[in-house]
Scaffold this active site. Sequence first.
Site, mmCIF file in Angstrom:
data_model
loop_
_atom_site.group_PDB
_atom_site.id
_atom_site.type_symbol
_atom_site.label_atom_id
_atom_site.label_comp_id
_atom_site.label_asym_id
_atom_site.label_seq_id
_atom_site.Cartn_x
_atom_site.Cartn_y
_atom_site.Cartn_z
ATOM 1 N N CYS A 124 14.328 -13.741 -13.562
ATOM 2 C CA CYS A 124 15.049 -14.717 -14.009
ATOM 3 C C CYS A 124 14.645 -16.108 -13.720
ATOM 4 C CB CYS A 124 16.838 -14.664 -13.653
ATOM 5 S SG CYS A 124 17.426 -13.014 -14.035
ATOM 6 N N ARG A 250 30.318 -18.653 -29.219
ATOM 7 C CA ARG A 250 31.811 -18.151 -29.943
ATOM 8 C C ARG A 250 32.620 -19.198 -29.816
ATOM 9 N NH1 ARG A 250 29.556 -13.454 -27.322
ATOM 10 N NH2 ARG A 250 30.754 -13.853 -25.538
ATOM 11 N N THR A 253 36.472 -18.474 -29.065
ATOM 12 C CA THR A 253 37.026 -17.944 -27.655
ATOM 13 C C THR A 253 38.281 -18.408 -27.145
ATOM 14 O OG1 THR A 253 34.405 -17.116 -27.333
ATOM 15 C CG2 THR A 253 36.113 -17.355 -25.538
ATOM 16 N N SER A 277 26.254 -12.973 -19.027
ATOM 17 C CA SER A 277 25.306 -13.643 -20.013
ATOM 18 C C SER A 277 24.905 -12.836 -21.204
ATOM 19 C CB SER A 277 23.873 -14.182 -19.058
ATOM 20 O OG SER A 277 23.579 -12.863 -18.745
ATOM 21 N N CYS A 409 20.015 -17.461 -9.922
ATOM 22 C CA CYS A 409 19.863 -16.325 -9.381
ATOM 23 C C CYS A 409 18.714 -15.763 -9.856
ATOM 24 C CB CYS A 409 21.110 -15.686 -9.237
ATOM 25 S SG CYS A 409 21.801 -14.984 -10.825
ATOM 26 N N GLY A 411 16.940 -11.635 -9.746
ATOM 27 C CA GLY A 411 17.051 -10.035 -9.586
ATOM 28 C C GLY A 411 16.445 -9.580 -8.301
#
Length: 425
Positions: A124, A250, A253, A277, A409, A411
Amino acid sequence: MNRLKVISRHLFPGGSSEPLRVLRSSECGSSVPSSGEEVVVVHGRRTAIGKAKRGSFKDTTPDELLCAVMTAVLTDVGLSPDQLGDICVGNVLQPGAGALMVRVAHFLSGFPETVPVYTVNRQCSSGLQALLNIAGAIRTGSIELGLACGVESMSLRSVGNPGDLSSSLSNNEKARDCLIPMGITSENVAERFEVSREKQDAFALSSQLKAAQAQNSGRFDQEIVPVTVTVVDDSGRERQLMVRKDEGIRSGTTLEGLSRLRPAFKPDGSTTAGNSSQVSDGAAAVLLGRRSAVEALGLPVLGVLRGSAVVGVPPDVMGIGPALAIPAALRQAGLTVDDVDVFEINEAFASQAVYCVEKLGIPLEKVNPNGGAIALGHPLGCTGARQVVTLLNELQRRGRRAYGVVSMCIGTGMGAAAVFEYLGP
């Protein structure tokens, strides 16, 4: 460092941290570079972020997305590609981290064969790592100018194939934890650090509303490169369209709507499609250079790279990475959380973003002022570079000297962060 800060407050009672740029010490005994040797960001552009599998980029290959931003950045500043010393591209899902794909994009962009290009995969943070790699080459004197990019098509390549791994990993707890699905790591963070569903949904709502406001007010317009693509519908018919708006936002929301969503990864969990995400497609490119070389060419300075850090954390709670990486990067820059005006923290999941923000004591109004990955999307290899583009444009829009941080962050259990300074108009 603390003594220097105290002295600077006496000398500059208005609270300016300007003297720290001169006085701050650096780790490992390396000297602070002179202003002419600083690594600066010249310019950056990104594509809109498309919805994977069903959005406008679903039939567009990553080399085409990459070509669009590489070309736009150099065209905008009037720089010939043969003046680049190197190009580094972050990518996660393409075979071989996209090594072949980026060379194809390189030639599609009209760049000469004499300019080298390579890829990097730090999951990421790949887009940010590409920038740090180019910055490192500039600092060592290997190059004067370089292009750092990130690209991902999550429509054409899916997450899930771990590749060839030893069967003995099952005997090692940490190695085994590297295979935990990202959604479960989000649940682990929520449970271990008591991040409630209500907090996660509230954070997700804020991301959507801020992104909608930014889009409607045109804040993203100058950073997005319009891309003409061909889209194939379910009946096989083709149509061309111009993509210039992020597709995941959106605006309608509501908290009530988010609260009705079912947990996505475990029956009694709190992580949902609404507070995670989005899976996305996109690309971004950032032009970097040694300040003396940039000024000699008459190029603009959008920002200065002041510090960076990558840290390791337990794989099963990989989302806590920014909580450790941000302080490490700030220490390198001689700054504190209070000195920073804007934090672009990737919203892999609301659970981990909320934890990191609360752990570091960051005021929410400083976090992702134009929304984050919950609203915009998270095209894995692109995100780090996209965040840099969005951050520096936001600091420039504010029109005064300021600091910003990009962090995410990673993975398998890591976190990355970089600190930038906008010098003012």
